[in-house]
Write an enzyme that holds these catalytic residues in place. Structure first.
Site, PDB file in Angstrom:
ATOM      1  N   GLY A   1      13.825 -36.956  -5.801  1.00  0.00           N
ATOM      2  CA  GLY A   1      13.158 -37.576  -6.717  1.00  0.00           C
ATOM      3  C   GLY A   1      12.385 -38.543  -6.078  1.00  0.00           C
TER       4      GLY A   1
ATOM      5  N   THR B   1      11.915 -41.083  -4.300  1.00  0.00           N
ATOM      6  CA  THR B   1      11.583 -41.527  -2.904  1.00  0.00           C
ATOM      7  C   THR B   1      11.405 -40.435  -2.010  1.00  0.00           C
ATOM      8  OG1 THR B   1      12.917 -43.531  -2.425  1.00  0.00           O
ATOM      9  CG2 THR B   1      12.874 -42.534  -0.707  1.00  0.00           C
TER      10      THR B   1
ATOM     11  N   THR C   1      19.299 -37.945  -4.391  1.00  0.00           N
ATOM     12  CA  THR C   1      19.260 -36.788  -5.491  1.00  0.00           C
ATOM     13  C   THR C   1      20.716 -36.210  -5.615  1.00  0.00           C
ATOM     14  OG1 THR C   1      16.879 -36.277  -5.993  1.00  0.00           O
ATOM     15  CG2 THR C   1      18.526 -34.966  -6.988  1.00  0.00           C
TER      16      THR C   1
ATOM     17  N   GLU D   1       0.719  -1.112  -0.122  1.00  0.00           N
ATOM     18  CA  GLU D   1      -0.107   0.305   0.427  1.00  0.00           C
ATOM     19  C   GLU D   1       0.730   1.744   0.157  1.00  0.00           C
ATOM     20  OE1 GLU D   1      -2.276  -3.009   3.037  1.00  0.00           O
ATOM     21  OE2 GLU D   1      -0.142  -3.260   2.132  1.00  0.00           O
TER      22      GLU D   1
ATOM     23  N   ARG E   1      19.040 -19.228 -12.377  1.00  0.00           N
ATOM     24  CA  ARG E   1      19.756 -19.060 -13.336  1.00  0.00           C
ATOM     25  C   ARG E   1      18.663 -17.621 -14.316  1.00  0.00           C
ATOM     26  NH1 ARG E   1      22.501 -23.087 -13.470  1.00  0.00           N
ATOM     27  NH2 ARG E   1      21.434 -24.585 -14.644  1.00  0.00           N
TER      28      ARG E   1
ATOM     29  N   ALA F   1       7.941 -39.332  -2.640  1.00  0.00           N
ATOM     30  CA  ALA F   1       6.975 -40.196  -2.146  1.00  0.00           C
ATOM     31  C   ALA F   1       6.234 -40.153  -0.528  1.00  0.00           C
ATOM     32  CB  ALA F   1       6.809 -41.754  -2.280  1.00  0.00           C
TER      33      ALA F   1
END
Length: 343
Positions: free
Chosen positions: A265, A267, A191, A47, A202, A270
């Site tokens: 990843g 796992t 991962t 505002e 980037r 999930a």
């Protein structure tokens, strides 16, 4: 109000732990004379930015804001007082203030004779730039966006483990834009070991962006090597040994993280889905078939079709030769009010 929501989205990822608010000021004739969005913590709220741009033209006009103007003094003064000082005659609000700390702006404005309307296009505002902050207020945890790139048959890598590149350059650029809207990017140690990602943002020219989200590796067993690219100093990094997704999110919430991008990843995805801790899914599908290889999500503990976790598609966008599908799970953890946060 649609423009105010756009302004809030334009600063998403830069305002936490404060909400990403947008504001538009109209003069007495209904012409737009000022726009603004929330600054990083310690800076002016939406505002105030809009009123400064409007100047004297705000007098007798209307302010349109995605969140009820605050009535308290924190690192900045009350926005309700700024609106009164500017002489606006009407204030239109999408989302009423949910915290005990900042509530009262609408009442203060009405008491001073300002016409105030609250609840205009509220659902759209709550599902937009304010969603992460509202999740923090209601559930005391960050909002989680699960991003995954997969082939048409749901594979995130080939049978030999190769995964670069499943999707094309347009989709990869979209991932960087998505990261820029988040406070933290999370992967699991699997991962980090398999792909050694840098997890930075980037720009369109391939240069590191000025602002980088926190890089987070969930590594309960201490497997991350000192040579990992996430430890290269290009952005801040947090290595967590939290027991599970809820504990990890609690750590990040205490660090003022309000919007998390889950890029781990199958796992880790999930685990978050089983815990009901995914608020939005962004799926990039490439028109390719592998027929083998890891699927986009691991075991969810679901054995029958009637128990399938359903997601509601919200938006489908072509990304070069790929497709982006944005979805919301139809089941989640529900609201646990913590109406004590706004600064």
């Amino acid at each position: 109000m649609a423009r105010a929501r756009e302004l809030g989205l334009s600063v998403l990822g830069t305002t936490s732990p404060n909400p990403a608010v947008g504001a538009v000021v109209l003069d007495a004739d209904g012409a737009v004379v000022g726009e603004g969005a929330t600054s990083p913590p310690g800076g002016p709220h939406a505002e105030v930015h809009a009123l400064r741009r409007a100047g004297e033209r705000a007098r007798g006009g209307t302010a349109v804001v995605t969140l009820e103007p605050c009535a308290h003094t924190g690192r900045t003064g009350p926005c309700a007082d700024a609106l009164l000082a500017a002489g606006v005659a009407r204030v239109v609000v999408a989302v009423p203030e949910p915290t005990q700390l900042a509530v009262g702006g609408a009442e203060r404005l009405r008491a001073a004779g300002v016409d105030v309307e609250v609840g205009v296009e509220q659902e759209a505002a709550e599902e937009g730039a304010l969603a992460a902050w509202l999740t923090g207020v209601r559930e005391h945890r960050p909002f989680v966006v699960w991003k995954v790139g997969a082939t048409l048959d749901g594979r995130v890598a080939a049978a030999d483990g190769t995964s670069r590149w499943i999707t094309g350059p347009v989709a990869r650029a979209a991932v960087h834009a998505l990261r820029a809207t988040c406070d933290a990017v999370v992967v699991g140690s699997g991962t980090a070991l398999a792909d050694d990602p840098q997890l930075t943002v980037r720009d369109a020219d391939g240069r590191d962006a000025a602002r980088q989200p926190l890089r987070v590796v969930h590594d309960r067993r201490g497997r991350l090597p000192a040579t990992a690219r996430v430890l290269d100093g290009a952005a801040p990094t947090h290595v967590s040994r939290a027991a599970g997704p809820a504990e990890l999110l609690a750590e990040l919430f205490d660090r003022d993280v309000r919007r998390v991008l889950l890029e781990g990843g199958p796992t880790l995805a999930a685990a978050f889905l089983r815990a009901g801790l995914v608020d939005e899914a962004v799926v990039h599908l490439a028109p390719k078939l592998l027929g083998a290889g890891p699927s986009l999500v691991g075991d969810l503990g679901i054995s029958t079709i009637g128990a399938a976790l359903s997601l509601e598609p919200r938006e489908v966008t072509p990304l070069g030769g790929d497709v982006q599908i944005r979805l919301r799970p139809t089941r989640h953890t529900g609201d646990r009010p913590h109406a004590d946060e706004r600064g």
